[in-house]
Design an enzyme around this catalytic site. Structure first.
Site, PDB file in Angstrom:
ATOM      1  N   GLU A  40       1.061  -0.807   0.065  1.00 22.78           N
ATOM      2  CA  GLU A  40       0.134  -0.229  -0.145  1.00 22.78           C
ATOM      3  C   GLU A  40       1.070   1.699  -0.161  1.00 22.78           C
ATOM      4  O   GLU A  40       0.390   2.588  -0.308  1.00 22.78           O
ATOM      5  CB  GLU A  40      -0.785   0.045   1.071  1.00 22.78           C
ATOM      6  CG  GLU A  40      -2.091   1.052   1.740  1.00 22.78           C
ATOM      7  CD  GLU A  40      -1.151   1.894   2.106  1.00 22.78           C
ATOM      8  OE1 GLU A  40      -1.226   3.494   1.607  1.00 22.78           O
ATOM      9  OE2 GLU A  40      -0.642   1.827   2.944  1.00 22.78           O
ATOM     10  N   ASP A  44       0.298   4.237  -2.856  1.00 21.00           N
ATOM     11  CA  ASP A  44      -0.397   5.003  -3.084  1.00 21.00           C
ATOM     12  C   ASP A  44       0.309   6.346  -3.627  1.00 21.00           C
ATOM     13  O   ASP A  44       0.407   7.331  -4.532  1.00 21.00           O
ATOM     14  CB  ASP A  44      -0.212   5.619  -0.793  1.00 21.00           C
ATOM     15  CG  ASP A  44      -0.042   6.747  -0.656  1.00 21.00           C
ATOM     16  OD1 ASP A  44      -1.288   7.244  -0.980  1.00 21.00           O
ATOM     17  OD2 ASP A  44       1.164   7.792  -1.199  1.00 21.00           O
ATOM     18  N   ASP A 107      -6.608   1.389   0.787  1.00 21.45           N
ATOM     19  CA  ASP A 107      -5.403   0.599   1.243  1.00 21.45           C
ATOM     20  C   ASP A 107      -5.223  -0.443   0.573  1.00 21.45           C
ATOM     21  O   ASP A 107      -3.719   0.197  -0.798  1.00 21.45           O
ATOM     22  CB  ASP A 107      -5.482   0.957   2.996  1.00 21.45           C
ATOM     23  CG  ASP A 107      -4.965   1.685   3.644  1.00 21.45           C
ATOM     24  OD1 ASP A 107      -5.166   2.635   2.728  1.00 21.45           O
ATOM     25  OD2 ASP A 107      -4.941   1.335   4.261  1.00 21.45           O
ATOM     26  N   GLU A 110      -5.164   0.969  -3.542  1.00 20.73           N
ATOM     27  CA  GLU A 110      -3.068   1.256  -3.425  1.00 20.73           C
ATOM     28  C   GLU A 110      -2.243  -0.254  -3.265  1.00 20.73           C
ATOM     29  O   GLU A 110      -1.311  -0.150  -4.746  1.00 20.73           O
ATOM     30  CB  GLU A 110      -3.173   2.067  -2.513  1.00 20.73           C
ATOM     31  CG  GLU A 110      -3.359   3.628  -2.782  1.00 20.73           C
ATOM     32  CD  GLU A 110      -3.339   3.928  -2.207  1.00 20.73           C
ATOM     33  OE1 GLU A 110      -3.561   5.252  -1.606  1.00 20.73           O
ATOM     34  OE2 GLU A 110      -3.044   3.543  -0.558  1.00 20.73           O
TER      35      GLU A 110
END
Length: 221
Positions: A40, A44, A107, A110
């Site tokens: 994650e 991101d 989350d 990502e």
């Protein structure tokens, strides 16, 4: 394994290393060792870049004052959850404790793209093209419509001022997690009504708590 194949079909990508996909879908409550948090962290950065690159290319107004609120919406949990719905991502998440909420879905969304990136041999161009194939039209529609994040704190204040001529109060309950992945929990309250919100920043947690308090007040009418 059939569940993973269903997700691969929706993605339009077959993983060479299935364990990467499993890891991207696994919450820390399900496995303390093999969970999505590191993926994650990478995802991101990847997803934000893919989206902001489109924003700068296609926005009718290149001024920062115009781009910033659009960017805030396009890289928000709210928008990631909309994109994740196309994959029905919530159906594939592995979790033991708690319920699957917007934060977890965001989350995992990502983490999934970090997993694709790593599995493809860290091919950023391939990953970006696959991401655009699935979501480019959704992103461009949001840019064209000029969508921005709802300011739930302002909406809540308008409600409480009208009902009681008072402002809601916010209190930071806790800050959890490692430095690179902090989780803020905030309480919003007015009169006897209280709700909690969580987010990656205090500001985001306040917005989430305000959103929940709005729902609670609407139910109490």
């Amino acid at each position: 394994m059939k569940m993973l194949e269903q997700l691969e079909k929706k993605l339009g990508y077959t993983f060479k290393d299935k364990s990467l996909l499993e890891k991207a879908l696994t919450h820390v409550s399900y496995s303390k060792k093999e969970h999505y948090e590191t993926l994650e962290f990478l995802g991101d950065a990847l997803v934000n870049f893919f989206i902001v690159d489109l924003l700068v290319q296609y926005s009718p107004n290149k001024r920062e004052g115009f781009l910033s609120p659009l960017k805030a919406y396009l890289i928000s949990e709210e928008f990631f959850n909309l994109l994740a719905q196309k994959l029905e991502l919530h159906k594939f998440i592995r979790i033991k404790r708690g319920k699957i909420n917007e934060t977890i879905i965001g989350d995992v969304f990502e983490a999934l793209w970090a997993a694709v990136y790593i599995d493809s041999g860290r091919d950023a161009n391939f990953t970006r093209e696959l991401f655009y194939k699935l979501f480019k039209e959704d992103i461009l529609s949001a840019i064209k419509e000029g969508r921005v994040k709802k300011d739930y704190k302002t909406i809540l204040q308008e409600i409480t001022q009208k009902r009681w001529k008072e402002r809601p109060e916010y209190r930071l309950i806790s800050v959890e997690g490692p430095h690179h992945k902090k989780k803020f929990i905030v309480e919003a309250k007015i009169k006897e009504y209280r709700t909690l919100g969580e987010g990656k920043s205090k500001k985001e947690a306040e917005q989430r708590a305000a959103e929940e308090l709005i729902k609670l007040l609407e139910e109490s009418e």
